[in-house]
Write a protein that holds these residues in place. Structure first.
Motif, PDB file in Angstrom:
ATOM      1  N   ASP A   1       0.834  -1.208   0.000  1.00 29.63           N
ATOM      2  CA  ASP A   1       0.000   0.000   0.000  1.00 29.63           C
ATOM      3  C   ASP A   1       0.865   1.253   0.000  1.00 29.63           C
ATOM      4  O   ASP A   1       0.588   2.233  -0.710  1.00 29.63           O
ATOM      5  CB  ASP A   1      -0.927   0.004   1.219  1.00 29.63           C
ATOM      6  CG  ASP A   1      -1.974  -1.098   1.146  1.00 29.63           C
ATOM      7  OD1 ASP A   1      -2.150  -1.685   0.064  1.00 29.63           O
ATOM      8  OD2 ASP A   1      -2.594  -1.395   2.183  1.00 29.63           O
TER       9      ASP A   1
ATOM     10  N   SER B   1      -7.885  -4.338  -2.091  1.00 20.21           N
ATOM     11  CA  SER B   1      -6.577  -4.357  -2.745  1.00 20.21           C
ATOM     12  C   SER B   1      -6.691  -4.657  -4.231  1.00 20.21           C
ATOM     13  O   SER B   1      -6.005  -4.039  -5.053  1.00 20.21           O
ATOM     14  CB  SER B   1      -5.668  -5.383  -2.066  1.00 20.21           C
ATOM     15  OG  SER B   1      -5.361  -4.994  -0.743  1.00 20.21           O
TER      16      SER B   1
ATOM     17  N   GLU C   1      -0.066  -4.914  -6.483  1.00 18.20           N
ATOM     18  CA  GLU C   1      -1.100  -4.900  -5.440  1.00 18.20           C
ATOM     19  C   GLU C   1      -2.093  -6.050  -5.641  1.00 18.20           C
ATOM     20  O   GLU C   1      -2.473  -6.742  -4.694  1.00 18.20           O
ATOM     21  CB  GLU C   1      -1.841  -3.563  -5.460  1.00 18.20           C
ATOM     22  CG  GLU C   1      -2.922  -3.422  -4.424  1.00 18.20           C
ATOM     23  CD  GLU C   1      -2.456  -2.742  -3.150  1.00 18.20           C
ATOM     24  OE1 GLU C   1      -2.995  -3.075  -2.082  1.00 18.20           O
ATOM     25  OE2 GLU C   1      -1.560  -1.884  -3.217  1.00 18.20           O
TER      26      GLU C   1
END
Length: 352
Positions: A175, A236, A328
């Protein structure tokens, strides 16, 4: 690039030191006040010394490292103080997210406007705000657990026995990698592709950070009720895909809309990830646990700057956005089995 990297490198080195020291002594506020106060002085020195004594850029970077080492004490341990509160870790980490996101949302456009007035003015403003934090910290009740706390070696040893913390740490890493990516590559992308000035670029960044800040508290409360897995994994995957989309946007309006959507999705997953750290850490090791989260996050921020800048320079912005967003998505898929094993789905389970 190196000015950003120097601060976050110091975060990596010093976050654990402050976290372990806080847990071992059973205190938070002295380190928060001291770190913020020292950071205030160092921000001012970074702004003033180069012009006063012709300080080289290497000297500026040395000051930046010291400033980062002081600032991370206030940043990481302030988050830990929220972990010390009851009432649900998701809600408390949502409050942390509001603070962090609001600061960045205001800092991006304000920093751009202040820079256009005078180059070092943002640093002097940062110095003043850090001093306010130092004073405010002294007025807050210190709720760090003090009964039966362990020493430094025992605290570190205890965390080694909790490898499950690696799951939220991994998400913290990726992140923050995207945050570092936007801090450097995103800024250059908006300025070069859409020919935006510093102030306009700050507004584009604020389109992400405004919803990212405002929505973290309600999404944190939601994670207390439905568990951590869905917000983290679903968030995500969607976040990564949206990051990729921003890099492919044909117009500044579409890119701006993508930044808003990215902020909303980021607000869904961020408090759940931090709350998972709170869920897994015992109360006498919270400072060290949150320091570990910030260490991984800082390494991720550095990676976002260095890897993002390298890929963008070699292959262009669309490929760089694809790498950042795709990483991600891949992590979310790989981490799903581990998250399912850690899930605590009810408010009672995570709030206690």
């Amino acid at each position: 690039m190196w000015f950003l990297a120097a601060e976050f490198g110091a975060f990596v080195v010093f976050a654990g030191v402050w976290g372990v020291l806080s847990d071992a002594t059973g205190r938070r506020t002295p380190y928060i006040a001291g770190g913020a106060g020292a950071g205030a002085v160092l921000y001012a020195l970074i702004a003033w010394l180069p012009g006063a004594v012709s300080l080289s850029f290497v000297g500026v970077l040395a000051l930046r490292v010291l400033q980062g080492g002081a600032t991370i004490a206030a940043f990481s341990l302030a988050m830990t103080m929220l972990m010390d509160l009851g009432g649900g870790h998701g809600k408390n980490m949502g409050a942390a997210g509001i603070a962090i996101g609001s600061g960045t949302a205001l800092g991006a456009p304000l920093g751009g406007q202040l820079y256009e007035i005078q180059t070092t003015l943002p640093l002097y403003v940062a110095s003043t705000l850090s001093l306010v934090v130092a004073v405010a910290a002294l007025l807050v009740t210190d709720r760090a657990p003090s009964d039966g706390r362990s020493g430094l070696a025992a605290t570190v040893s205890g965390l080694k026995q909790r490898p499950t913390l690696g799951v939220p740490y991994a998400f913290g890493f990726i992140d923050r990698l995207t945050a570092g990516f936007f801090a450097l590559v995103g800024t250059l992308y908006f300025r070069e592709t859409f020919e935006l000035g510093p102030g306009e670029t700050g507004v584009m960044l604020a389109l992400f950070f405004a919803p990212f800040a405002l929505l973290q508290y309600p999404f944190g409360v939601l994670s207390d009720r439905i568990g951590r897995t869905a917000p983290i994994v679903v968030g995500s995957v969607l976040y990564g895909l949206t990051v990729v989309g921003v890099g492919q946007a044909p117009t500044v309006a579409i890119a701006g809309a993508g930044m808003v959507l990215t902020g909303v999705i980021g607000a869904l997953m961020a408090p759940a990830t931090m709350a998972l750290v709170s869920d897994l850490a015992v109360e006498t090791e919270r400072g060290t646990a949150m320091a570990g989260f910030n260490i991984f996050g800082s390494v991720g921020f550095l990676a976002g700057i260095l890897v993002g800048g390298t890929v963008a320079g070699a292959f262009g912005y669309p490929v760089a956005f694809l790498v950042a967003g795709g990483t991600e998505v891949v992590l979310a898929v790989l981490a799903l089995p581990g998250l399912l094993r850690l899930e605590k789905p009810t408010e009672d389970a995570v709030g206690g």
